[in-house]
Design a protein around this motif. Sequence first.
Motif, mmCIF file in Angstrom:
data_model
loop_
_atom_site.group_PDB
_atom_site.id
_atom_site.type_symbol
_atom_site.label_atom_id
_atom_site.label_comp_id
_atom_site.label_asym_id
_atom_site.label_seq_id
_atom_site.Cartn_x
_atom_site.Cartn_y
_atom_site.Cartn_z
ATOM 1 N N ALA A 142 0.821 -1.209 0.000
ATOM 2 C CA ALA A 142 0.000 0.000 0.000
ATOM 3 C C ALA A 142 0.854 1.257 0.000
ATOM 4 C CB ALA A 142 -0.943 -0.011 1.206
ATOM 5 N N VAL A 143 1.877 1.287 0.822
ATOM 6 C CA VAL A 143 2.691 2.512 0.907
ATOM 7 C C VAL A 143 3.694 2.598 -0.227
ATOM 8 C CG1 VAL A 143 2.418 2.711 3.401
ATOM 9 C CG2 VAL A 143 4.357 1.436 2.494
ATOM 10 N N ARG A 144 4.020 1.452 -0.834
ATOM 11 C CA ARG A 144 4.974 1.453 -1.944
ATOM 12 C C ARG A 144 4.412 2.203 -3.145
ATOM 13 N NH1 ARG A 144 5.974 -3.977 -2.184
ATOM 14 N NH2 ARG A 144 7.394 -3.756 -0.421
ATOM 15 N N SER A 145 3.099 2.234 -3.260
ATOM 16 C CA SER A 145 2.466 2.877 -4.406
ATOM 17 C C SER A 145 2.069 4.323 -4.128
ATOM 18 C CB SER A 145 1.218 2.080 -4.813
ATOM 19 O OG SER A 145 0.267 2.060 -3.753
ATOM 20 N N VAL A 146 2.362 4.802 -2.921
ATOM 21 C CA VAL A 146 1.972 6.161 -2.540
ATOM 22 C C VAL A 146 3.092 7.129 -2.899
ATOM 23 C CG1 VAL A 146 1.425 7.666 -0.589
ATOM 24 C CG2 VAL A 146 0.473 5.359 -0.689
ATOM 25 N N THR A 147 2.722 8.257 -3.512
ATOM 26 C CA THR A 147 3.716 9.284 -3.811
ATOM 27 C C THR A 147 3.994 10.105 -2.567
ATOM 28 O OG1 THR A 147 1.987 10.806 -4.530
ATOM 29 C CG2 THR A 147 3.001 9.426 -6.216
ATOM 30 N N GLY A 148 5.165 10.693 -2.523
ATOM 31 C CA GLY A 148 5.506 11.550 -1.384
ATOM 32 C C GLY A 148 6.786 11.114 -0.729
ATOM 33 N N PRO A 149 6.815 11.071 0.595
ATOM 34 C CA PRO A 149 8.042 10.719 1.304
ATOM 35 C C PRO A 149 8.513 9.307 0.946
ATOM 36 C CG PRO A 149 6.412 11.632 2.808
ATOM 37 C CD PRO A 149 5.715 11.395 1.509
ATOM 38 N N ARG A 150 9.808 9.086 1.093
ATOM 39 C CA ARG A 150 10.366 7.761 0.841
ATOM 40 C C ARG A 150 9.969 6.821 1.972
ATOM 41 N NH1 ARG A 150 14.041 5.392 -2.389
ATOM 42 N NH2 ARG A 150 15.389 3.744 -1.575
ATOM 43 N N SER A 151 9.574 5.608 1.613
ATOM 44 C CA SER A 151 9.178 4.603 2.604
ATOM 45 C C SER A 151 10.287 3.571 2.775
ATOM 46 C CB SER A 151 7.899 3.881 2.168
ATOM 47 O OG SER A 151 6.783 4.723 2.247
ATOM 48 N N CYS A 152 10.474 3.150 4.007
ATOM 49 C CA CYS A 152 11.381 2.045 4.315
ATOM 50 C C CYS A 152 10.617 1.071 5.202
ATOM 51 C CB CYS A 152 12.633 2.542 5.032
ATOM 52 S SG CYS A 152 13.750 1.218 5.575
ATOM 53 N N ALA A 153 10.390 -0.147 4.699
ATOM 54 C CA ALA A 153 9.702 -1.179 5.474
ATOM 55 C C ALA A 153 10.725 -1.922 6.319
ATOM 56 C CB ALA A 153 8.978 -2.142 4.542
ATOM 57 N N LEU A 154 10.619 -1.774 7.620
ATOM 58 C CA LEU A 154 11.527 -2.452 8.542
ATOM 59 C C LEU A 154 10.951 -3.829 8.859
ATOM 60 C CD1 LEU A 154 12.253 0.488 11.035
ATOM 61 C CD2 LEU A 154 13.524 -0.158 8.967
ATOM 62 N N ARG A 155 11.526 -4.859 8.248
ATOM 63 C CA ARG A 155 11.077 -6.220 8.510
ATOM 64 C C ARG A 155 11.796 -6.730 9.760
ATOM 65 N NH1 ARG A 155 10.850 -8.449 2.213
ATOM 66 N NH2 ARG A 155 8.976 -7.266 1.648
ATOM 67 N N ILE A 156 11.147 -6.516 10.881
ATOM 68 C CA ILE A 156 11.761 -6.755 12.186
ATOM 69 C C ILE A 156 11.574 -8.206 12.603
ATOM 70 C CG2 ILE A 156 11.767 -6.042 14.605
ATOM 71 C CD1 ILE A 156 10.599 -3.343 13.669
ATOM 72 N N GLY A 157 12.628 -8.784 13.167
ATOM 73 C CA GLY A 157 12.534 -10.131 13.710
ATOM 74 C C GLY A 157 11.821 -10.106 15.047
ATOM 75 N N SER A 158 12.577 -10.057 16.141
ATOM 76 C CA SER A 158 12.003 -10.013 17.489
ATOM 77 C C SER A 158 12.722 -8.938 18.297
ATOM 78 C CB SER A 158 12.161 -11.368 18.188
ATOM 79 O OG SER A 158 11.436 -12.383 17.509
ATOM 80 N N VAL A 159 11.984 -7.958 18.771
ATOM 81 C CA VAL A 159 12.558 -6.938 19.648
ATOM 82 C C VAL A 159 12.523 -7.479 21.069
ATOM 83 C CG1 VAL A 159 12.398 -4.577 20.506
ATOM 84 C CG2 VAL A 159 11.748 -5.088 18.140
ATOM 85 N N ALA A 160 13.669 -7.670 21.677
ATOM 86 C CA ALA A 160 13.725 -8.196 23.040
ATOM 87 C C ALA A 160 12.961 -7.268 23.983
ATOM 88 C CB ALA A 160 15.180 -8.320 23.494
ATOM 89 N N GLY A 161 12.017 -7.841 24.706
ATOM 90 C CA GLY A 161 11.203 -7.041 25.615
ATOM 91 C C GLY A 161 9.856 -6.672 25.042
ATOM 92 N N ALA A 162 9.612 -7.022 23.762
ATOM 93 C CA ALA A 162 8.353 -6.615 23.136
ATOM 94 C C ALA A 162 7.751 -7.740 22.300
ATOM 95 C CB ALA A 162 8.590 -5.380 22.271
ATOM 96 N N GLU A 163 8.004 -8.998 22.700
ATOM 97 C CA GLU A 163 7.455 -10.130 21.952
ATOM 98 C C GLU A 163 6.944 -11.185 22.921
ATOM 99 O OE1 GLU A 163 10.110 -12.916 22.336
ATOM 100 O OE2 GLU A 163 10.378 -11.227 23.710
ATOM 101 N N SER A 164 6.600 -12.352 22.412
ATOM 102 C CA SER A 164 5.889 -13.352 23.213
ATOM 103 C C SER A 164 6.698 -13.840 24.406
ATOM 104 C CB SER A 164 5.485 -14.539 22.337
ATOM 105 O OG SER A 164 6.626 -15.141 21.747
ATOM 106 N N LEU A 165 8.003 -14.040 24.242
ATOM 107 C CA LEU A 165 8.819 -14.496 25.363
ATOM 108 C C LEU A 165 8.830 -13.455 26.468
ATOM 109 C CD1 LEU A 165 10.715 -16.765 26.373
ATOM 110 C CD2 LEU A 165 12.615 -15.428 25.451
ATOM 111 N N ALA A 166 8.929 -12.186 26.104
ATOM 112 C CA ALA A 166 8.925 -11.118 27.102
ATOM 113 C C ALA A 166 7.608 -11.080 27.867
ATOM 114 C CB ALA A 166 9.185 -9.772 26.432
ATOM 115 N N THR A 167 6.500 -11.357 27.178
ATOM 116 C CA THR A 167 5.195 -11.393 27.848
ATOM 117 C C THR A 167 5.178 -12.478 28.916
ATOM 118 O OG1 THR A 167 4.083 -10.585 25.852
ATOM 119 C CG2 THR A 167 2.716 -11.699 27.493
ATOM 120 N N SER A 168 5.737 -13.646 28.597
ATOM 121 C CA SER A 168 5.803 -14.737 29.576
ATOM 122 C C SER A 168 6.705 -14.379 30.745
ATOM 123 C CB SER A 168 6.306 -16.015 28.896
ATOM 124 O OG SER A 168 5.421 -16.430 27.886
#
Length: 289
Positions: A142-168
């Motif tokens: 969706a954002v790749r086809s939008v004109t204007g600012p440059r987009s960078c899609a951050l394909r994030i793995g696991s942020v320590a402290g903000a994923e399922s293991l951290a919830t447990s």
Amino acid sequence: MTGQRTKTLLVLGASGKVGRLLHAIWSAHPPSGLRVLYQFRNATSDDADCVQFSLGDPVGRIGPVDAVLSLWGVTSGDNNTLAMNSELANEAMRIARATGADRVLHSSSIAVYAPSDRPLNETDPVAAPNAYGVAKSAMENAVRSVTGPRSCALRIGSVAGAESLATSVDAYLAASAKAPLSLHRFRSGHGPARSYIAPSDLAQVVEALTLCPIGDLPGILNVGSAKPVTMDALLTAADIPFDWQPAPIGAREYAVLNTDRLHDLVPLPKADSDPARITRDWLKWRALS
């Protein structure tokens, strides 16, 4: 940064787990050459670095911005609910255009890729195995086809402290009667292996991508440490007891990113994959976020 203008970064979705971790880090260690604003739906007038803003609000109250970090999103629900990820990404682009920002860093996920036992590259096919990954892939399109600012899609793995293991771990630490956690054990003798990143390292990544020349900003970027990290290694480093459970058929042992492109762009510490270092950083900022 001598002689360079201080840039303003707007963080959308600052009330989420990742946003709170970044807020704690940048409050304790303000990034050089960067002023950070945090978007909340409810921000008090006493919060000079916070902006009260909801989806569809007039953008004028935000003021000039150089870059937008879009962390807001939906992680669960039916297809219609998950489709909000595209709407929120387009809203981030609208805000960026209206505030004069030249770039938007969109929080995407490793979930967009087809599962593989080898490290996934940015050029690998997008074939998400679940509804969340499909929604994030649709958001990127969706954002790749939008004109204007440059987009960078951050394909994030696991942020320590903000994923399922951290919830447990959070539930374990809060419990008065502490029972060991359960963890799947695979034939390798280890638990799930993931591309973790320490909160402080993520902050460094965002800073670098906000301040780099616009021509150096990629359209897609995998975000994680240089090497896989197993969940049992993190729990051991955190001194959190756990019991092994046989991994069920179909359980995914490896969800790992190739982060060579990231490490060419951002000089992350050589020990960015060290479980003890990741754990220390996670627990430190968990207590302050």
